[in-house]
Scaffold this active site. Structure first.
Site, PDB file in Angstrom:
ATOM      1  N   HIS A   8       0.836  -1.205   0.000  1.00  0.00           N
ATOM      2  CA  HIS A   8       0.000   0.000   0.000  1.00  0.00           C
ATOM      3  C   HIS A   8       0.867   1.251   0.000  1.00  0.00           C
ATOM      4  O   HIS A   8       2.069   1.197   0.286  1.00  0.00           O
ATOM      5  CB  HIS A   8      -0.960   0.024   1.204  1.00  0.00           C
ATOM      6  CG  HIS A   8      -0.309   0.075   2.545  1.00  0.00           C
ATOM      7  ND1 HIS A   8      -0.066  -1.041   3.311  1.00  0.00           N
ATOM      8  CD2 HIS A   8       0.154   1.120   3.275  1.00  0.00           C
ATOM      9  CE1 HIS A   8       0.505  -0.682   4.458  1.00  0.00           C
ATOM     10  NE2 HIS A   8       0.656   0.621   4.465  1.00  0.00           N
ATOM     11  N   HIS A  87       3.695   7.583   3.370  1.00  0.00           N
ATOM     12  CA  HIS A  87       4.684   6.503   3.402  1.00  0.00           C
ATOM     13  C   HIS A  87       4.385   5.475   2.315  1.00  0.00           C
ATOM     14  O   HIS A  87       3.333   5.515   1.676  1.00  0.00           O
ATOM     15  CB  HIS A  87       4.731   5.824   4.782  1.00  0.00           C
ATOM     16  CG  HIS A  87       3.505   5.041   5.161  1.00  0.00           C
ATOM     17  ND1 HIS A  87       2.446   5.590   5.847  1.00  0.00           N
ATOM     18  CD2 HIS A  87       3.165   3.736   4.961  1.00  0.00           C
ATOM     19  CE1 HIS A  87       1.513   4.659   6.054  1.00  0.00           C
ATOM     20  NE2 HIS A  87       1.928   3.528   5.529  1.00  0.00           N
ATOM     21  N   GLU A 136       7.583   1.567   5.261  1.00  0.00           N
ATOM     22  CA  GLU A 136       7.072   0.495   6.123  1.00  0.00           C
ATOM     23  C   GLU A 136       7.396  -0.844   5.463  1.00  0.00           C
ATOM     24  O   GLU A 136       7.267  -0.996   4.252  1.00  0.00           O
ATOM     25  CB  GLU A 136       5.546   0.648   6.279  1.00  0.00           C
ATOM     26  CG  GLU A 136       4.903  -0.421   7.155  1.00  0.00           C
ATOM     27  CD  GLU A 136       3.390  -0.237   7.279  1.00  0.00           C
ATOM     28  OE1 GLU A 136       2.841   0.754   6.739  1.00  0.00           O
ATOM     29  OE2 GLU A 136       2.748  -1.110   7.906  1.00  0.00           O
TER      30      GLU A 136
END
Lengths: 145, 145
Positions: A8, A87, A136
């Protein structure tokens, strides 16, 4: 380490409700998950599903709204009041191996490995060590492939 | 309009050479295209391939470096010297229908429809009208699905 799937992109918003309306009405999204709180990270989140190739699930858009003024996300929104890209999140098969890989390269990891929004272990890497991108790393959910 | 595939995320960098080394050595990328100039947009670009589900091609990372100090990207890098996330790009089946859709919603389109890095027509939408995200809309390459 081998580059994994872009699970994502994280998009900050001052209002998940407004963002959900935007993705539905402006961008034509048809599948958006219910929002839920991630108190450990100080955010409320939901996911906009996008289509991948050949009927597969594509990279999701994770909408993140601060749970309160003390959320680290509040600082991002102070600088970017409309919201914006926050992010990126890449999958790995083994979170501990990935953590050792980045530690071995001297990359700063932000806090302990913890359970993320998809229910699998995640950690974040400092944007200053990742060419400006808060990154991440998440373990691929079992049965996802 | 129906939300299409997230074709790529655009990531600004002061040096494509450094970014390519970073994606190979730190992130483990194995497939990165040769860089080429897009003089009309004032940038040099290349694409990092990421894997999708079930062996399909995933969302790419488009690395973009300013071709010179007059590039609009130079302003972004002045604020973000390390680089960072710059835009998102969603696919549509018909660029003219998409343009009419966004125009009908009063969204500001940045310039004419033109040929983008994948050789198909594209246009950009103003981030202030798109919840803080510079948004590229591109016609899906023929034969891509």
């Amino acid at each position: 380490m081998k580059l994994g799937r872009l699970n994502h992109i994280g998009v900050a918003t001052p209002s998940i409700a407004d963002s959900v309306a935007y993705y539905r009405e402006v961008m034509g999204a048809t599948s958006i998950t219910e929002a839920f709180d991630l108190p450990e990270q100080g955010v409320k989140v939901c996911f906009v599903d996008t289509p991948g190739h050949d009927g597969t699930a594509g990279t999701q858009v994770e909408l993140i709204e601060p749970l309160g003024p003390d959320s680290t996300l509040a600082g991002f929104l102070a600088k970017n009041p409309l919201g914006g890209q926050h992010h990126v999140c890449f999958e790995v098969p083994d979170i501990e191996a990935a953590r050792a890989h980045f530690e071995g390269l001297g990359k700063r990891i932000l806090g302990p490995t913890r359970i993320g929004a998809h229910g699998t272990p995640i950690f974040f890497l400092h944007p200053r060590d990742m060419m400006g991108q808060l990154t991440e790393i998440m373990e691929t959910p079992k049965g996802a492939h």
